[in-house]
Design an enzyme around this catalytic site. Structure first.
Site, PDB file in Angstrom:
ATOM      1  N   HIS A 136       0.823  -1.221   0.000  1.00 19.03           N
ATOM      2  CA  HIS A 136       0.000   0.000   0.000  1.00 19.03           C
ATOM      3  C   HIS A 136       0.854   1.266   0.000  1.00 19.03           C
ATOM      4  CE1 HIS A 136       0.304   0.877   4.371  1.00 19.03           C
ATOM      5  NE2 HIS A 136       0.248  -0.419   4.548  1.00 19.03           N
TER       6      HIS A 136
ATOM      7  N   ASP B  43       6.265   0.534   6.788  1.00 15.40           N
ATOM      8  CA  ASP B  43       4.810   0.377   6.589  1.00 15.40           C
ATOM      9  C   ASP B  43       4.291   1.490   5.704  1.00 15.40           C
ATOM     10  OD1 ASP B  43       2.173  -0.345   6.793  1.00 15.40           O
ATOM     11  OD2 ASP B  43       1.927   0.407   8.841  1.00 15.40           O
TER      12      ASP B  43
ATOM     13  N   GLU C 274      -4.855   1.905   2.576  1.00  9.22           N
ATOM     14  CA  GLU C 274      -4.940   0.717   3.430  1.00  9.22           C
ATOM     15  C   GLU C 274      -5.160   1.114   4.876  1.00  9.22           C
ATOM     16  OE1 GLU C 274      -3.331  -2.530   6.090  1.00  9.22           O
ATOM     17  OE2 GLU C 274      -2.687  -0.453   5.929  1.00  9.22           O
ATOM     18  N   GLU C 275      -4.505   2.200   5.306  1.00  7.28           N
ATOM     19  CA  GLU C 275      -4.416   2.467   6.741  1.00  7.28           C
ATOM     20  C   GLU C 275      -5.743   2.798   7.398  1.00  7.28           C
ATOM     21  OE1 GLU C 275      -2.144   1.662   8.523  1.00  7.28           O
ATOM     22  OE2 GLU C 275      -0.229   1.802   7.509  1.00  7.28           O
TER      23      GLU C 275
ATOM     24  N   ASP D   4       3.220  -6.407   3.197  1.00  2.00           N
ATOM     25  CA  ASP D   4       2.876  -5.306   4.100  1.00  2.00           C
ATOM     26  C   ASP D   4       3.236  -5.649   5.543  1.00  2.00           C
ATOM     27  OD1 ASP D   4       1.832  -2.986   5.183  1.00  2.00           O
ATOM     28  OD2 ASP D   4      -0.228  -3.734   5.208  1.00  2.00           O
TER      29      ASP D   4
ATOM     30  N   HIS E 193       3.501   2.573  12.815  1.00  2.21           N
ATOM     31  CA  HIS E 193       2.616   3.735  13.051  1.00  2.21           C
ATOM     32  C   HIS E 193       3.217   4.755  14.020  1.00  2.21           C
ATOM     33  CE1 HIS E 193      -1.164   1.092  11.990  1.00  2.21           C
ATOM     34  NE2 HIS E 193      -0.269   1.120  11.035  1.00  2.21           N
TER      35      HIS E 193
END
Lengths: 456, 456
Positions: free
Chosen positions: A278, A290, A324-325, A352, A423
């Site tokens: 992504h 990520d 995606e997130e 991912d 994140h």
């Protein structure tokens, strides 16, 4: 070194080789091409350092789309296109702030981040006493103490799971559903212990959602050291209030795009193999592991197959998924479009889980297909990716798996470092190792080659 | 979480369990103890941040010895002792300096480190034109151009070896023997391309030795970016001289010590299993991955077995070896002492390949013994260390393997990041991941338990 490579290349010319030997030789060529000539690491540098965080709806999302489109073309895509989808446009809106107010007027700043999709406190902020709960069970026990207060979920990442994604699966419900569970009993905000076992104090954001039955209360993640401090102070019986200020909110949806490249199938051009990651990331970091890593691996697989002159039997799609997130709109659009066009999809693979040293692949399909995947393990083992296990896929390919019953898989890199930075602010280019990233691409390319050659 | 642990513990109490099941359960207890309560990471912080680099003969060597002795005792050693050995005392003596002198009086500073055990230039320095050779073969071709010059060995780490130690094994001869090979033809110094495929410019030192037949000429390692620059400039036909200044020299040997702890065997107290790493490191870094990680893992295995109340059948020795980096005096002393005392040694295991995620073990012993090791793979696989391969051991346990025919093994962690920092300034505490380090200790403890239970 050169002599060795030529020798391996020439193996192909010898007639009478078994398929296994030819596969071994071609996978060795893939590995040599990636390990000598890879562009993945420098591409990742560009994505992370010149574009940076690229949450759905942000200006950086559009920059990343253009970068991805151009790079797919430069890397040998025979057909490159943008697939439109509306994406949510959540914005942080300012600096997230939290101050713990202790008895006797002393204060302590807490390092927090508003959770993605959460509703902020607004300028006025929220100040309320904090109730500590270590689990949803404890929330139920304390439900009468929650009204008008801030609930602090202090659920720990379980360190005894060797695969850290198990700890994440175990803990992530507090981030996803904690706010509404507390709002149900009248809480005015929630603070969530970050989903991590890092040794630092960086808070880890990530998506949450509200149950429409309850009030949308602010929700933030707190770093682990601050979480430990807060838990310890509250357990010691101290009355602590926290003053929170977050400006998070949604703007109207905007147009976003999946960015797609193709290598056309020579025998079955209408049958598709998908490989993707992504393109979006959180706003607080560079989205390096990520999922910048997955993006540049996807493009590296294309570059490598092209560099080796590989002509696939099936059409291979290289997909940079949108959103995606905090929405999966890209994955849904891809599945919808495939269904609408009656496309036949052989296999979808997502990368991912970070650009760490590969250990294997997870696979979701029939027993028969899993057996076939496992039969390829000896071909992947020399490159580290030979552990084939049942289960797994990816957020972006989940919809096509659901809708079209497409078998799906995912690269499973070593997971120990992933949740140190997932994140969080420290998911930056420097957290990625060049060779680990490249070996992921080697294993993906090898598996895609095998699926293309032999089907599933 | 707690509930789960108690359940696992209680499995032991159920009668009629198979040996395999009991082993699985005990290894799970080992893993839980390490992953929940490990002291390895904080011990490593102390070793690296309060003592730092600790080359044989340095004041830090003695500090590290005392630290290790005390920590072994605190961690449950039943018998702790220092085993004396004389160690070399090589010192860098000052800042290593190199300046490339280009046509037209322009200059460029090169980032270099004198090689360990090398003889420096002294205050006067050495300035001479540079001859580029990419291999020993090329040195032979250019032997008539070498007299009075500095030979620059630009042999590259081979990126196509997936296990990076193969690339090291392939390249390290230039560091070890390059100086004398060039001195044979009258060279006045050598510059060696660092043994690494890192993306930075840090030079990587490491041991070299002189062939007594030739003059002892200065020898330095250069960072990869500077090596590429130098090679490119020389290949382009530029005449480049380099001005080198290094102050390296030997002082007289001094007393050093292997630091040894023991858990006494309950059935075979006179039969030994050795587990160890090396306490010394290079002077230019904190020796975190090389081999602080191995040291704190060794001590963590002791702490864990003790915490679980494990009573070994055989005596387990936890050895912090002296002087691995530039002399192997500790390893030799350990073997000599064992031979002198007619000790029976069952197995020796070294952890000196970094505290990265474990992948398996290398083993050097009989076919029969290797088969037995491999039969344990399923017990190690859940913790990542199930790949058992033939070959391997360690510099420190090589002598006891040689002298007493003791079977030997080594932890094989993932190797992708090791040579980014091996013997370079960036081998510091921050380069070690807590969980990766701990999982190494889990796998070592599990293997030592199995060897203790079943022999080899």
């Amino acid at each position: 070194m050169k002599g060795k490579l030529f020798l391996i290349g020439s193996l192909f010319l010898v007639s009478g080789l078994s398929a296994q030997t030819a596969d071994e030789a071609f996978i060795r060529k893939i590995a040599d091409e990636v390990l000598i000539n890879s562009k993945a690491y420098e591409n990742l540098r560009t994505l992370t350092k010149t574009i940076g965080g690229r949450l759905a709806g942000s200006p950086q999302m559009y920059k990343a789309e253009d970068w991805g489109y151009n790079l797919l073309q430069q890397s040998g895509s025979q057909h490159t296109f943008k697939q439109e989808c509306m994406v949510p446009h959540w914005v942080r809106g300012g600096k997230d702030q939290a101050t713990a107010l202790l008895p006797g007027r002393s204060k302590k700043e807490l390092d927090i981040l508003a959770l993605g999709n959460s509703q902020g406190t607004g300028e006025k902020g929220v100040t309320a006493p904090v109730v500590l709960v270590n689990s949803f069970e404890e929330l139920e026990q304390k439900k009468d103490q929650v009204a008008g207060r801030i609930v602090f979920y202090n659920y720990h990442f379980n360190p005894t799971f060797v695969r850290t994604f198990q700890a994440y699966g175990d803990a992530v419900k507090y981030r996803g559903m904690g706010a509404s569970a507390a709002a149900k009993y009248g809480a005015v905000a929630v603070i969530i212990r970050s989903m991590s076992h890092s040794t630092d104090n960086n808070p880890h954001t990530g998506a949450m959602h509200y149950d429409s039955a309850y009030k949308k209360i602010p929700a933030v993640a707190v770093g682990l050291k601050d979480a430990d401090w807060l838990a310890s102070a509250l357990s010691g019986g101290k009355d602590i209030s926290v003053s929170l200020k977050t400006m998070a909110h949604f703007l109207p949806d905007v147009k976003g795009h999946n960015i797609i490249g193709e290598l056309k199938g020579t025998q079955f051009p209408d049958e598709y193999i998908t490989i993707g990651g992504h393109l979006d990331s959180w706003d607080v970091n560079e989205g390096a592991q990520d999922d910048g890593a997955g993006i540049v691996q996807t493009i590296e697989v294309l570059r490598t197959l092209k560099a080796l002159g590989y002509q696939p039997k099936h059409t291979i799609r290289f997909v940079l998924f949108a959103n995606e997130e905090n929405g999966t709109r890209g994955g849904n659009a891809y599945a919808d479009e495939a269904a609408k066009n009656n496309e036949k999809h052989l296999f979808a693979l997502e990368t991912d889980a970070g650009g760490f040293t590969p250990r294997g692949f997870g696979f979701t399909g029939s027993e028969e297909q899993l057996k076939k995947m496992k039969s390829w393990a000896p071909l992947l083992e020399p490159y580290g990716g030979g552990e084939i296990s049942a289960g797994g896929g990816g957020t972006d390919i989940g919809p096509i798996h659901q809708k079209l019953k497409t078998p799906m898989g995912e690269l499973l890199p070593d997971s120990q470092r992933y949740f140190d930075l997932h994140h969080a602010r420290n998911d930056v280019f420097e957290a990625v190792n060049k060779r680990e990233l490249e070996l992921g691409a080697v294993n993906i390319a090898a598996l895609i080659y095998l699926v293309d050659q032999y089907g599933l």
